[in-house]
Design a protein around this motif. Structure first.
Motif: not given
Length: 420
Positions: A229-237, A393-399, A401-406, A408-414
């Motif tokens: 759902a999050n990847v789809e949101s940024f892909a839409w943007l 720092k980097s979340g905005g760049t998901a607009v 490349d949504p899947a890649k940026v999100l 990478e953020l997920q890996k850091k969160a985990e």
């Protein structure tokens, strides 16, 4: 870093206090005087309305009532406060009281007093229950709510009229259609302001993710930053706002401060905003409207709720002095003044009652009605401050490349969660 001081027992009142004992650094004078270090975030958008003046006034009036306790005030802008506080802690220059956006990482490092150690029973009972609950980590409250807010959709009525947009959009498709009309008929105006820069990328991101049934965590509290759902949101943007140039050329470097200033200057047609935008719009002579936030399929029943926090550090051993100061700072006189100064919503019961009955805050009624259904950041997660910093720092760049940026953020969160 996490040294504890043994402080002689003192009998105090909220407004009269005899300090006893010296802090860790030996900086308290022999006659029992104590200086508290207060570090606070700046809510002003320019020097003329900086929070510095507010806190210095509170400090001066508090010291007048408590001559043996002085308060050193340091106000820092939102972009820098997290990093500067981190440096303070690492260097041993720990504040006594900190007012900022998050608290849980300090709990993880065992830096903070519990709320019931630095607030009187009367002050704790005056906190709105849902916000006090949001200050808990594993059932114990450390974060003391300071102000609250919620997000809603703002639009410029005059620009909409010129563009032939007759009502506030309720869905993403309607928002895109409105933006296209603005671009075609009102040149020079940014149709939708999308601030995904480091000031508050986590806020705008979550608003859009909620619109598609996503979010930062699942029902069990595990991070889901790269959910479908999050990847789809940024892909839409990317496909519908950024690509067609219906928003800023580079949202990832555009801060909320810029978006708000543009709206107040009549330079953008619509955006997601919080109550401080009301006065800015009035100052700019903007005829604005407020509506629920558009979601993918329709207007959201929920919204992003935000609470900023006060916390007290154990390092200097000034528990009793901090309690006296916080009880003073949380009086209705002070909280009402701050909330009205920045058009924010209260976290205390007496101030909420005052603001909803004195007839001065009709502009805030849409926000008051939205707040009960608000969704909050995972504030009680001790990794949230670190994860939030990465999103800024980097979340905005998901607009881009949504899947890649999100991902990478997920890996850091985990990784952050695994280190706890």
């Amino acid at each position: 870093m996490n040294k504890r001081m043994i402080v002689a027992a003192c009998t105090i009142g909220v407004l009269t206090l005899t300090a006893c004992g010296a802090g860790k650094d030996g900086g308290d004078s022999a006659n029992g005087e104590v200086t508290l270090k207060l570090v606070a975030a700046d809510y002003g958008d320019k020097a003329s309305n900086s929070s510095t003046a507010y806190w210095k006034d509170v400090a001066q009036r508090f010291t007048a009532a408590n001559p043996k306790i002085k308060v050193d005030v340091q106000v820092i802008n939102w972009n820098d406060i997290d990093s500067q506080v981190k440096t303070m802690i690492q260097s041993g220059n720990v504040p006594d009281v900190l007012q900022t956006g998050g608290y849980a990482d300090k709990v993880a490092d065992d830096l903070l007093y519990k709320a019931d150690e630095v607030l009187s029973e009367k002050t704790r009972a005056n906190l709105i229950g849902s916000f006090a609950k949001a200050g808990e980590v594993e059932g114990t409250q450390y974060g003391i709510p300071f102000v609250s807010s919620a997000r809603a959709f703002f639009y410029n009525k005059a620009i909409f009229a010129k563009a032939g947009v007759t009502e506030a959009p309720k869905s993403w498709d309607e928002l895109k259609a409105a933006a296209e009309k603005v671009k075609a008929k009102v040149p020079g105006v940014t149709p939708y302001a999308l601030p995904l820069g480091p000031e508050e990328a986590q806020g705008e991101s979550l608003i859009w993710e909620l619109g598609n049934g996503g979010g930062f965590t699942d029902a069990k509290g595990a991070y889901t930053l790269n959910s479908k759902a999050n990847v789809e949101s940024f892909a839409w943007l990317k496909a519908n706002l950024v690509g067609p140039k219906l928003t800023y050329a580079n949202p990832a470097t555009t801060d909320r401060k810029t978006a708000f200033a543009d709206f107040a200057a009549g330079k953008t047609a619509m955006l997601n905003g919080h109550p401080s935008l009301i006065q800015m719009s009035k100052d700019g002579k903007v005829d604005y409207g407020v509506a629920p936030i558009p979601g993918k399929s329709g207007a959201l029943a929920s919204t992003l709720g935000v609470a900023d926090w006060m916390m007290a550090f154990k390092d200097n051993g000034h528990k009793e002095e901090v309690r006296a100061f916080l009880d003073f700072a949380y009086s209705k006189e002070n909280t009402l003044k701050f909330d009205e100064m920045y058009n924010l919503m209260p976290v205390t019961k007496d101030t909420l009652k005052e603001m909803t009955t004195n007839g001065k805050h009709k502009d805030l009624e849409p926000f008051f009605s939205l707040l009960p259904n608000a969704v909050f950041y995972p504030l009680g997660d001790t990794t949230w401050d670190a994860v939030s910093a990465e999103i800024k720092k980097s979340g905005g760049t998901a607009v881009n490349d949504p899947a890649k940026v999100l991902g990478e953020l997920q890996k850091k969160a985990e990784a952050a969660a695994a280190d706890q």
